[in-house]
Design an enzyme around this catalytic site. Structure first.
Site, PDB file in Angstrom:
ATOM      1  N   SER A  19      -3.114   5.886  16.079  1.00  0.00           N
ATOM      2  CA  SER A  19      -2.668   5.180  17.079  1.00  0.00           C
ATOM      3  C   SER A  19      -2.894   6.393  18.283  1.00  0.00           C
ATOM      4  CB  SER A  19      -1.406   4.828  17.233  1.00  0.00           C
ATOM      5  OG  SER A  19      -0.806   4.431  18.420  1.00  0.00           O
ATOM      6  N   TYR A  67       6.840   6.386  14.221  1.00  0.00           N
ATOM      7  CA  TYR A  67       5.620   5.966  14.372  1.00  0.00           C
ATOM      8  C   TYR A  67       4.538   7.083  14.856  1.00  0.00           C
ATOM      9  CZ  TYR A  67       1.804   2.410  15.503  1.00  0.00           C
ATOM     10  OH  TYR A  67       0.721   1.896  15.638  1.00  0.00           O
ATOM     11  N   ILE A 126      -3.008  -2.899  21.529  1.00  0.00           N
ATOM     12  CA  ILE A 126      -3.999  -4.051  21.099  1.00  0.00           C
ATOM     13  C   ILE A 126      -3.157  -5.313  20.872  1.00  0.00           C
ATOM     14  CG2 ILE A 126      -5.524  -4.877  19.702  1.00  0.00           C
ATOM     15  CD1 ILE A 126      -6.378  -2.338  21.324  1.00  0.00           C
ATOM     16  N   VAL A 171       0.906  -1.229  -0.026  1.00  0.00           N
ATOM     17  CA  VAL A 171       0.007  -0.112   0.043  1.00  0.00           C
ATOM     18  C   VAL A 171       0.897   1.384  -0.109  1.00  0.00           C
ATOM     19  CG1 VAL A 171      -2.135  -1.063   1.031  1.00  0.00           C
ATOM     20  CG2 VAL A 171      -0.436  -0.049   2.458  1.00  0.00           C
TER      21      VAL A 171
END
Ligand SMILES: NC(=O)c1ccc[n+]([C@@H]2O[C@H](COP(=O)([O-])OP(=O)(O)OC[C@H]3O[C@@H](n4cnc5c(N)ncnc54)[C@H](O)[C@@H]3O)[C@@H](O)[C@H]2O)c1
Length: 248
Positions: free
Chosen positions: A141, A154, A187, A63
């Site tokens: 996030s 990130y 998660i 992607v």
């Protein structure tokens, strides 16, 4: 539950973790699915576990590659007759202190976690505008809101996803395309296996809920945002199934 009956959804990162859980929840809610990921075997496994009768296509794609995403959008739209819901969930994560980070590490993370969101929107949103509406759900996030040690790349990418979401919502909401982000807390998925046990233990201890979440506890937020009337009034928002980690 058939709240997404008749909706056609393109989900990236669908071979694992949160994307796979969203695929399952969407199929159970009646949506037709175009599932995209780099991991062809993972896609086949997820598709094989979906309820019988679900209309599913699989697309093996990077992607972060513009030509590949353009082709993905065309294939998904041709296969399903259109795309009503785009879920940008593909992502990677690594833990590297800034002083040790190679520019290539920074660039690759930004390509997969931020550029991909732009690319998928770039090639799918015009079809939604032409069709008179749609839903875009970008998986950010909580680290995009609060930052994370060893995670400058990130955190920057995920903050970028939130800013992108707000800007695109302002651009296309009046065309019926509602654009939102989901910013989960930690998660349990393969993504966080790469984080050190120290990071994980410290994180768990500071969470008000005292535990990490599970992918199937995030997926219902993506169902809500795609649904009518439940999702009708959300645009430019960042919803936080985050175990209380961030309270904006
Ligand atoms: N797990 C968490 O704690 C957590 C928390 C907040 C946000 N997120 C975000 O949720 C999303 C899903 O993460 P997850 O935890 O389910 O991770 P995961 O590793 O289980 O799934 C990520 C998926 O993305 C795919 N992918 C990676 N690079 C790709 C590329 N270039 N092209 C296509 N597919 C690619 C992987 O093959 C994998 O199937 C990510 O955007 C992640 O940043 C995760």
């Amino acid at each position: 539950m058939t709240v997404l009956n008749g909706r056609r959804a393109l989900i990236t990162g669908a071979a694992s973790g949160i994307g796979a859980a969203i695929a399952r929840a969407y199929a159970e809610a009646g949506a037709a699915l175009a599932l995209a990921d780099l991991d062809a075997d993972g896609l086949a496994a997820v598709a094989g576990e979906l309820p019988a009768g679900a209309a599913v296509t699989r697309h093996t794609v990077d992607v972060s590659d513009a030509a590949a995403v353009r082709a993905l959008a065309g294939e998904a739209i041709d296969a399903h007759g259109g795309i009503d819901v785009l879920v940008n969930c593909a992502g990677i994560l690594s833990e590297v202190p800034l002083v040790e980070m190679e520019p290539a590490t920074w660039d690759r993370l930004l390509e997969v976690d931020l550029r991909s969101v732009f690319l998928c929107c770039r090639y799918v949103v015009p079809h939604m505008v032409a069709a008179g509406g749609g839903r875009v759900i970008n998986v950010s996030s909580q680290l995009g809101l609060k930052g994370g040690e060893g995670l400058t790349h990130y955190s920057a990418a995920k903050a970028g996803v939130i800013g992108f979401t707000k800007a695109l919502a302002r651009e296309v909401s009046r065309h019926g395309v509602l654009v939102n982000a989901i910013a989960p807390g930690p998660i349990v998925t393969p993504l966080i296996d790469g984080l050190s046990p120290q990071w994980q233990a410290a994180k768990e201890a500071e969470l008000p809920l005292g535990r990490f979440g599970r992918p199937e506890e995030v997926a219902p937020t993506a169902v809500l945002l795609a649904s009518d009337p439940g999702g009708n009034l959300y645009t430019g928002q960042t919803l936080g199934p985050n175990c209380g980690d961030v309270m904006p």
